[in-house]
Design an enzyme around this catalytic site. Structure first.
Site: not given
Length: 210
Positions: A122, A140
């Protein structure tokens, strides 16, 4: 049945109209500051990070300077951020790697970013798109939740979600899609009480929760 990528395009176009200014909320002045802020943002929120970083950047604004800090000093500066002890250790190790192996520069390569302590997929995706204006789509909790509820992905595995979204969205739009899905997750499609009644995607959502 509507082709999935076409439906995804339609969803993103609606979100673009709703959130034309969707972008990162993290405050930073260069790619190193962005990297630090992104690492701190894991399991925390941007407001907490933005409160901690001004003094942190003032004292340790380069990899060389941060690598010479003590873990206790970094812990004290980022105490308001979740998991601050682990993150202080990661920042110290990350700064040392950048200073020793990358001449103090943040690498603009996805695989090299993943080698840095505290940087997962991420974070690497966010740094690629926000820091270097290259394709990247970070997943996320907001992106995961909204994508699943809209039926864009079939499970809750972030790696699967990243791969599935990247298949459906043109690389040039990955970064924008990331910010649009986050904006919608923060403002409307919330975890506990999604406000489906005012959602612009109400008619095409596969999990309308009204």
């Amino acid at each position: 049945m509507e082709k999935k990528s076409t439906r995804t395009e339609k969803i993103l176009s609606y979100l673009q109209e709703e959130y034309p200014d969707a972008d990162t909320r993290l405050n930073f002045a260069n790619t190193f500051e962005l990297l630090v802020a992104v690492v701190l943002s894991a399991q925390s929120n941007d407001d907490q990070v933005n409160k901690a970083t001004p003094q942190l950047f003032k004292m340790y604004g380069t990899p060389d300077k941060m690598a010479k800090a003590s873990q206790e000093e970094l812990e004290e500066l980022i105490r308001g951020v979740g998991l601050y002890r682990n993150k202080a250790r990661h920042l110290l190790e990350m700064a040392s790697v950048l200073a020793e192996d990358y001449q103090g520069e943040v690498p603009a390569n996805f695989e090299d970013l993943l080698k840095l302590p505290g940087v997962g997929r991420k974070s690497a995706n966010v740094i690629m798109t926000v820091g270097f204006d290259k394709p990247g789509l970070g997943v996320d909790t907001h992106v995961q939740r909204v994508a699943y509820r809209l039926g864009l992905v079939s499970d809750h595995n972030p790696a699967h979600t990243e791969a599935a979204l990247k298949e459906q969205i043109a690389p040039a739009q990955w970064g924008k899609a990331h910010h649009l899905l986050i904006a919608h997750g923060r403002q409307v499609c919330k975890a506990r009480k999604p406000n489906c009644g005012i959602c612009i995607l109400n008619d095409i959502c596969e999990q309308n929760m009204d």
